[in-house]
Design an enzyme around this catalytic site. Structure first.
Site, PDB file in Angstrom:
ATOM      1  N   CYS A  44      39.354   3.809  47.511  1.00  0.00           N
ATOM      2  CA  CYS A  44      40.287   4.672  48.241  1.00  0.00           C
ATOM      3  C   CYS A  44      39.568   5.962  48.632  1.00  0.00           C
ATOM      4  O   CYS A  44      39.160   6.734  47.756  1.00  0.00           O
ATOM      5  CB  CYS A  44      41.479   4.980  47.341  1.00  0.00           C
ATOM      6  SG  CYS A  44      42.519   6.331  47.910  1.00  0.00           S
ATOM      7  N   CYS A  47      41.106   9.133  47.173  1.00  0.00           N
ATOM      8  CA  CYS A  47      40.835   9.258  45.738  1.00  0.00           C
ATOM      9  C   CYS A  47      39.408   9.752  45.513  1.00  0.00           C
ATOM     10  O   CYS A  47      39.165  10.616  44.658  1.00  0.00           O
ATOM     11  CB  CYS A  47      41.037   7.921  45.031  1.00  0.00           C
ATOM     12  SG  CYS A  47      42.720   7.289  45.131  1.00  0.00           S
TER      13      CYS A  47
END
Length: 140
Positions: A44, A47
């Site tokens: 991600c 993230c």
């Protein structure tokens, strides 16, 4: 004040959350991606960008951070993912940072879309600092 960090996966999550009340306050839970098998980086991009900043802020401001890996991309994107279906969580995006009030076993306030929309490390840090300040006020 320094923070304490723990990490778990979806399967281990219930026992780790149950243990939160015994740990240093305030309590935060960060839902984030697993590492990509090929790159060994979070799959991600949000993230990858936000997690280190969140971890740094919690370490500096104090408290407990439980970092929960939601699984690989396919697992997270499934509508059947347990964190999407859990009526108390209803996660829709990662990273998501939640605050657990000291005397409760349910999640409290959350920081999610602000992390996803942050354009810079400074934006992430400002959002997390504001979030942790509000959390400390709620715990007081």
């Amino acid at each position: 004040m320094t923070g304490v960090e723990f990490e778990c996966n979806v399967t281990e999550y219930p026992s780790f959350v149950a243990n939160l009340p015994t740990l240093q306050e305030p309590h935060y839970v960060l839902y984030t991606s697993d590492l990509d098998e090929q790159t060994q980086q979070p799959w991600c991009p949000d993230c990858k960008h936000a997690d280190p900043i969140i971890e740094q802020v919690i370490k500096q401001t104090g408290g407990t951070l439980l970092k929960v890996k939601v699984g690989d991309r396919a697992a997270w994107k499934s509508k059947e993912h347990p964190f999407r279906r859990d009526p108390q969580l209803q996660l829709t995006s990662i990273p998501t940072l939640m605050h657990w009030k000291a005397d409760e076993t349910l999640p409290g306030k959350r920081l999610d879309k602000q992390l996803e929309c942050a354009h810079s490390a400074a934006d992430v840090k400002r959002a997390v600092l504001a979030f942790t300040e509000k959390a400390k006020e709620q715990d007081a």
